[in-house]
Design an enzyme around this catalytic site. Structure first.
Site, PDB file in Angstrom:
ATOM      1  N   ARG A  58      -5.314  50.565  -3.321  1.00 43.10           N
ATOM      2  CA  ARG A  58      -5.536  51.071  -4.674  1.00 43.10           C
ATOM      3  C   ARG A  58      -4.614  52.242  -4.982  1.00 43.10           C
ATOM      4  O   ARG A  58      -4.180  52.435  -6.116  1.00 43.10           O
ATOM      5  CB  ARG A  58      -7.009  51.451  -4.847  1.00 43.10           C
ATOM      6  CG  ARG A  58      -7.397  51.913  -6.243  1.00 43.10           C
ATOM      7  CD  ARG A  58      -8.895  51.804  -6.485  1.00 43.10           C
ATOM      8  NE  ARG A  58      -9.698  52.316  -5.407  1.00 43.10           N
ATOM      9  CZ  ARG A  58      -9.964  53.612  -5.182  1.00 43.10           C
ATOM     10  NH1 ARG A  58      -9.465  54.524  -5.991  1.00 43.10           N
ATOM     11  NH2 ARG A  58     -10.730  53.982  -4.179  1.00 43.10           N
ATOM     12  N   TYR A 111      -1.943  42.238 -31.169  1.00 38.80           N
ATOM     13  CA  TYR A 111      -2.713  41.260 -30.397  1.00 38.80           C
ATOM     14  C   TYR A 111      -4.212  41.535 -30.577  1.00 38.80           C
ATOM     15  O   TYR A 111      -4.660  42.679 -30.491  1.00 38.80           O
ATOM     16  CB  TYR A 111      -2.296  41.395 -28.937  1.00 38.80           C
ATOM     17  CG  TYR A 111      -3.042  40.594 -27.924  1.00 38.80           C
ATOM     18  CD1 TYR A 111      -3.337  39.246 -28.108  1.00 38.80           C
ATOM     19  CD2 TYR A 111      -3.433  41.190 -26.727  1.00 38.80           C
ATOM     20  CE1 TYR A 111      -4.005  38.525 -27.136  1.00 38.80           C
ATOM     21  CE2 TYR A 111      -4.101  40.476 -25.743  1.00 38.80           C
ATOM     22  CZ  TYR A 111      -4.388  39.141 -25.958  1.00 38.80           C
ATOM     23  OH  TYR A 111      -5.050  38.430 -24.998  1.00 38.80           O
ATOM     24  N   ASP A 181       4.313  48.132 -27.417  1.00 40.22           N
ATOM     25  CA  ASP A 181       4.063  46.938 -26.607  1.00 40.22           C
ATOM     26  C   ASP A 181       5.278  46.030 -26.776  1.00 40.22           C
ATOM     27  O   ASP A 181       5.529  45.496 -27.851  1.00 40.22           O
ATOM     28  CB  ASP A 181       2.792  46.242 -27.072  1.00 40.22           C
ATOM     29  CG  ASP A 181       2.420  45.043 -26.205  1.00 40.22           C
ATOM     30  OD1 ASP A 181       3.327  44.428 -25.610  1.00 40.22           O
ATOM     31  OD2 ASP A 181       1.222  44.696 -26.146  1.00 40.22           O
ATOM     32  N   LYS A 206       3.680  37.526 -18.856  1.00 39.95           N
ATOM     33  CA  LYS A 206       4.406  36.668 -19.790  1.00 39.95           C
ATOM     34  C   LYS A 206       5.868  36.521 -19.373  1.00 39.95           C
ATOM     35  O   LYS A 206       6.145  36.133 -18.252  1.00 39.95           O
ATOM     36  CB  LYS A 206       4.262  37.244 -21.204  1.00 39.95           C
ATOM     37  CG  LYS A 206       2.839  37.682 -21.582  1.00 39.95           C
ATOM     38  CD  LYS A 206       1.824  36.560 -21.484  1.00 39.95           C
ATOM     39  CE  LYS A 206       0.485  36.880 -22.133  1.00 39.95           C
ATOM     40  NZ  LYS A 206      -0.187  38.088 -21.659  1.00 39.95           N
TER      41      LYS A 206
END
Length: 391
Positions: A58, A111, A181, A206
């Site tokens: 982490r 989005y 973004d 993506k």
């Protein structure tokens, strides 16, 4: 002479190989969730940053550090944070930079899930104001010192283009941070930091990784702006696993060749669709008819991207007939892979929006978003032409 080890001890400890003196041809994969130390002095040295060491997955792994170095390099940023998804990057950013009474001025074209996350922040006293990001006066009217201005380089799914230099100047003037973004554009088509943005968000799921294999996100910017989200991401577990980081870095190696091909094909498909009698409208910034074509020519590089949208008659059954007539182009509720895919925003990415808001955005039942892949353009043109006969 050492006493021979027992079978159980050998099974646990014997499978160690000497690290080769020469490097591997590709980045190694480090799957370990935990790391060992020689003594307490080494623990202190790693925690205090005097030596580069790993503590716990982490906190950071070599594969995550490599991906973050890649992201910073692609965007020309001082620092980067890799996260478990694009939405995790936004969540870490919001948690680090917003306080009760804070404000996010966001493009209405964002989005749908991003708007959902902004809605979640309302219970903590954060205000989200939706604006037309192409209307600079409207943006200026809502900005105030300390607020975040959030836009997409290419909006999802209407492909509006943000005038990044103008928005950056406006944000600086008003004491706000510009967050971009850049998922649809990627650093191949746009590097928002070079155009004045403060922070850039990417969904590496993506085009950046490009193969529908990983769930990844990233945040890039000045070191002082990334440090806060990094701490949040580590504490909240918003970080990616090493395998996803390895796959993401490998996929990014072909970013330029993939988007060069896909962007050129997208322009051909957009020109074809624009002239087709069954298509009501085409949304692609590479077309002179697009309202932001002039802005796109300034903001984007190397073409206009591999995403486009088009409108069929606003009838669900007409869309279903079109989809069922396709052979290789599939309905996939994501984007950015090597395959050309379609999505239907009204029933997927923007499904959670009230019908009145979807209508205001023009996302009627006939609105489709196309993510262009690497197939032969002639095959895609032929397939679309045949499927449109069913509409």
């Amino acid at each position: 002479m050492e006493e021979p080890l027992g079978l159980s001890t050998l099974a646990v400890h014997a499978a160690w190989a000497q690290t080769p003196a020469n490097p591997p041809a590709t980045m190694p994969f480090y799957p370990s969730a935990a790391w060992a130390f020689r003594d307490l002095d080494e623990v202190d040295a790693v925690y205090e940053g005097r030596v580069k060491g790993a503590v716990y997955a982490r906190n950071g792994t070599p594969n995550r550090w490599a991906l973050e170095r890649l992201l910073a390099g692609l965007h020309g940023g001082e620092a980067a944070l890799a996260t478990a998804s694009g939405m995790a990057a936004l969540a870490a950013l919001f948690l680090a930079h917003l306080r009760p009474g804070g404000r996010v001025v966001a493009s209405r074209d964002l989005y749908g899930t991003t708007w959902g996350l902004l809605g979640d922040l309302a219970r903590f006293g954060v205000e989200a104001v939706g604006v037309d990001a192409t209307d600079l006066e409207a943006v200026a009217a809502h900005l105030r010192p300390g607020s975040l201005l959030l836009v997409e380089t290419l909006s999802n799914p209407r492909l509006r283009v943000a005038d990044l230099p103008a928005l950056a100047a406006l944000a600086r003037e008003r004491g706000a941070l510009l967050v971009v973004d850049n998922t649809f554009a990627t650093p191949y088509h746009a590097r928002p930091l070079a155009q004045g943005a403060d922070l850039v968000v990417e969904s590496l799921t993506k085009f950046l990784s490009g193969h529908h294999l990983v769930l990844l996100g990233g945040l890039v910017g000045r070191k002082d702006l990334v440090e806060g989200p990094l701490g949040v991401a580590v504490r909240a577990g918003l970080v990616p696993d090493p395998w996803a980081c390895w796959l993401g870095a490998e996929g990014a190696k072909t970013l330029a060749v993939r988007l060069e091909r896909a962007s050129a094909t997208a322009l051909r498909l957009a020109r074809f669709l624009e002239t087709h009698p069954k298509v009501g409208a085409v949304h692609y910034p590479g077309l002179p008819s697009h309202p932001d074509h002039a802005t796109a020519r300034r903001v984007l590089a190397r073409g206009f991207g591999a995403m486009l949208a088009f409108e069929l008659p606003p009838e669900r059954e007409a869309v279903n007939r079109f989809l069922r007539a396709l052979r290789h182009i599939r309905l996939v509720l994501s984007l950015g892979g090597t395959e050309t895919t379609l999505s239907h925003p009204a029933t997927s990415s923007h499904r959670s929006l009230p019908p009145s808001e979807r209508e205001a955005l023009g996302l009627h039942p006939g609105f489709l978003r196309l993510s262009v892949g690497l197939e032969d353009p002639e095959d895609l043109l032929e397939e679309l032409e045949e499927a449109l006969k069913a509409v």
